[in-house]
Enzyme design. Structure first.
Site, PDB file in Angstrom:
ATOM      1  N   GLU A  44      68.585 -58.052   9.861  1.00 60.31           N
ATOM      2  CA  GLU A  44      67.684 -57.289   8.989  1.00 60.31           C
ATOM      3  C   GLU A  44      68.295 -55.908   8.790  1.00 60.31           C
ATOM      4  OE1 GLU A  44      63.054 -55.740   8.526  1.00 60.31           O
ATOM      5  OE2 GLU A  44      63.869 -56.012  10.546  1.00 60.31           O
ATOM      6  N   GLU A  69      69.527 -50.305  11.861  1.00 62.88           N
ATOM      7  CA  GLU A  69      68.757 -49.112  11.469  1.00 62.88           C
ATOM      8  C   GLU A  69      69.672 -47.897  11.546  1.00 62.88           C
ATOM      9  OE1 GLU A  69      65.697 -48.274  10.157  1.00 62.88           O
ATOM     10  OE2 GLU A  69      66.524 -46.265  10.355  1.00 62.88           O
ATOM     11  N   ASP A 119      64.321 -48.678   1.054  1.00 63.50           N
ATOM     12  CA  ASP A 119      64.069 -47.438   0.309  1.00 63.50           C
ATOM     13  C   ASP A 119      64.364 -47.686  -1.172  1.00 63.50           C
ATOM     14  OD1 ASP A 119      63.447 -46.222   2.703  1.00 63.50           O
ATOM     15  OD2 ASP A 119      65.462 -45.447   3.028  1.00 63.50           O
ATOM     16  N   GLU A 193      55.917 -53.355   9.350  1.00 58.67           N
ATOM     17  CA  GLU A 193      54.973 -52.225   9.421  1.00 58.67           C
ATOM     18  C   GLU A 193      54.493 -51.843   8.012  1.00 58.67           C
ATOM     19  OE1 GLU A 193      57.801 -51.915  12.788  1.00 58.67           O
ATOM     20  OE2 GLU A 193      58.231 -51.476  10.731  1.00 58.67           O
ATOM     21  N   TYR A 194      55.453 -51.752   7.096  1.00 59.99           N
ATOM     22  CA  TYR A 194      55.104 -51.345   5.733  1.00 59.99           C
ATOM     23  C   TYR A 194      54.249 -52.401   5.039  1.00 59.99           C
ATOM     24  CZ  TYR A 194      57.780 -47.016   5.382  1.00 59.99           C
ATOM     25  OH  TYR A 194      58.218 -45.730   5.527  1.00 59.99           O
TER      26      TYR A 194
HETATM   27  N1  SAM Z   1      61.720 -52.647   7.323  1.00 62.20           N
HETATM   28  C1  SAM Z   1      60.676 -51.769   7.813  1.00 62.20           C
HETATM   29  C2  SAM Z   1      59.350 -52.203   7.274  1.00 62.20           C
HETATM   30  O1  SAM Z   1      59.302 -53.039   6.367  1.00 62.20           O
HETATM   31  O2  SAM Z   1      58.321 -51.727   7.770  1.00 62.20           O
HETATM   32  C3  SAM Z   1      60.987 -50.295   7.485  1.00 62.20           C
HETATM   33  C4  SAM Z   1      60.964 -49.932   6.041  1.00 62.20           C
HETATM   34  S1  SAM Z   1      61.463 -48.233   5.752  1.00 62.20           S
HETATM   35  C5  SAM Z   1      60.833 -47.880   4.167  1.00 62.20           C
HETATM   36  C6  SAM Z   1      63.195 -48.417   5.412  1.00 62.20           C
HETATM   37  C7  SAM Z   1      64.045 -48.313   6.653  1.00 62.20           C
HETATM   38  O3  SAM Z   1      65.397 -48.605   6.303  1.00 62.20           O
HETATM   39  C8  SAM Z   1      64.046 -46.929   7.273  1.00 62.20           C
HETATM   40  O4  SAM Z   1      63.807 -47.037   8.660  1.00 62.20           O
HETATM   41  C9  SAM Z   1      65.449 -46.397   6.980  1.00 62.20           C
HETATM   42  O5  SAM Z   1      65.897 -45.493   7.970  1.00 62.20           O
HETATM   43  C10 SAM Z   1      66.254 -47.671   6.953  1.00 62.20           C
HETATM   44  N2  SAM Z   1      67.476 -47.594   6.129  1.00 62.20           N
HETATM   45  C11 SAM Z   1      67.558 -47.104   4.877  1.00 62.20           C
HETATM   46  N3  SAM Z   1      68.813 -47.197   4.421  1.00 62.20           N
HETATM   47  C12 SAM Z   1      69.546 -47.767   5.412  1.00 62.20           C
HETATM   48  C13 SAM Z   1      70.915 -48.117   5.554  1.00 62.20           C
HETATM   49  N4  SAM Z   1      71.781 -47.882   4.571  1.00 62.20           N
HETATM   50  N5  SAM Z   1      71.311 -48.696   6.700  1.00 62.20           N
HETATM   51  C14 SAM Z   1      70.428 -48.920   7.695  1.00 62.20           C
HETATM   52  N6  SAM Z   1      69.120 -48.600   7.633  1.00 62.20           N
HETATM   53  C15 SAM Z   1      68.687 -48.039   6.508  1.00 62.20           C
END
Ligand code: SAM
Length: 218
Positions: A44, A69, A119, A193-194
């Protein structure tokens, strides 16, 4: 996600090498040695606080999982989630950037990629940062088995439309597309979580499964 500075995070991560792999480049092409079996590996990218990958690993002990992450301050929450769940032999975390996947995995290392609530990067000039941009699709294809899959969930309609277009112009097969996942949730859906937050507010959750196909079969 709001990031809080946690000065203790680096030390906490280093204290849990059984969960957060310290030198992931050393395991490229031989992740089965880390897990001690030949089970398929699912990753993931953007694992956040780890609820999804933990739930998946507990539900599917014959699949190995790696949550990836970028931020120390977030991955510590994923470590805590895993510690609270108890010992999970088929789950590890990497604190790396998803754009560097090729440094840690090689072709055929990974069977499936999960992207959950990535994101959205809504500005056009940031499109290349979206985890479903063509450059990321190339990267996933380079580490996946043939016919490997991406499973993607989001609340963001713009990102979902962009991803459908990006994957279909890449030549991927779109296998399962839902514009309202929770209207008819598939059996065994593990919430992120989201996903919990947005679906509780009544927002539709978009989901797709897509598969890479051999270019010569197009
Ligand atoms: N997947 C989780 C959820 O659905 O609840 C978290 C969603 S959160 C909006 C997006 C996560 O992706 C954040 O924790 C961010 O730090 C991580 N993230 C964003 N770009 C990333 C990258 N290029 N490599 C690794 N993690 C990344």
């Amino acid at each position: 996600m709001r990031l809080r500075h946690k000065p203790w995070a680096e030390e906490f991560i280093a204290a849990h090498p059984e969960i957060v792999i310290a030198n992931p480049e050393e395991h490229k092409g031989k992740w089965h040695e880390v897990f001690g079996n030949d089970h398929p590996l699912h990753i993931e990218v953007g694992t956040g606080k780890g609820q999804f990958v933990t739930g998946m690993a507990l539900a599917n002990p014959d699949i190995n999982y790696i949550g990836i992450e970028l931020y120390d301050s977030v991955i510590v929450c994923a470590v805590e989630t895993i510690l609270e769940a108890g010992e999970i032999p088929n789950l590890r975390l990497l604190k790396v950037n998803g754009s560097d996947l090729h440094k840690f995995f090689q072709k055929n290392d990974v069977k499936q990629v999960y992207l959950n609530f990535s994101d959205p990067w809504p500005k056009t000039r940031h499109a290349k940062r979206r985890l479903t941009h063509e450059e990321f699709l190339k990267l996933y294809e380079s580490i996946l088995v043939d016919f490997g899959e991406i499973h993607f969930k989001t609340d963001n309609r713009g990102l979902f439309e962009f991803s459908l277009l990006s994957m279909s112009s890449y030549g991927m097969l779109l296998k399962d597309v839902s514009l309202d996942l929770h209207a008819n949730p598939p059996e065994g859906n593990v919430m992120t979580e989201y996903e919990e937050k947005f679906s509780a507010k009544g927002q539709p959750i978009y989901r797709l499964e897509s598969q890479f196909v051999k270019k010569e079969s197009l």
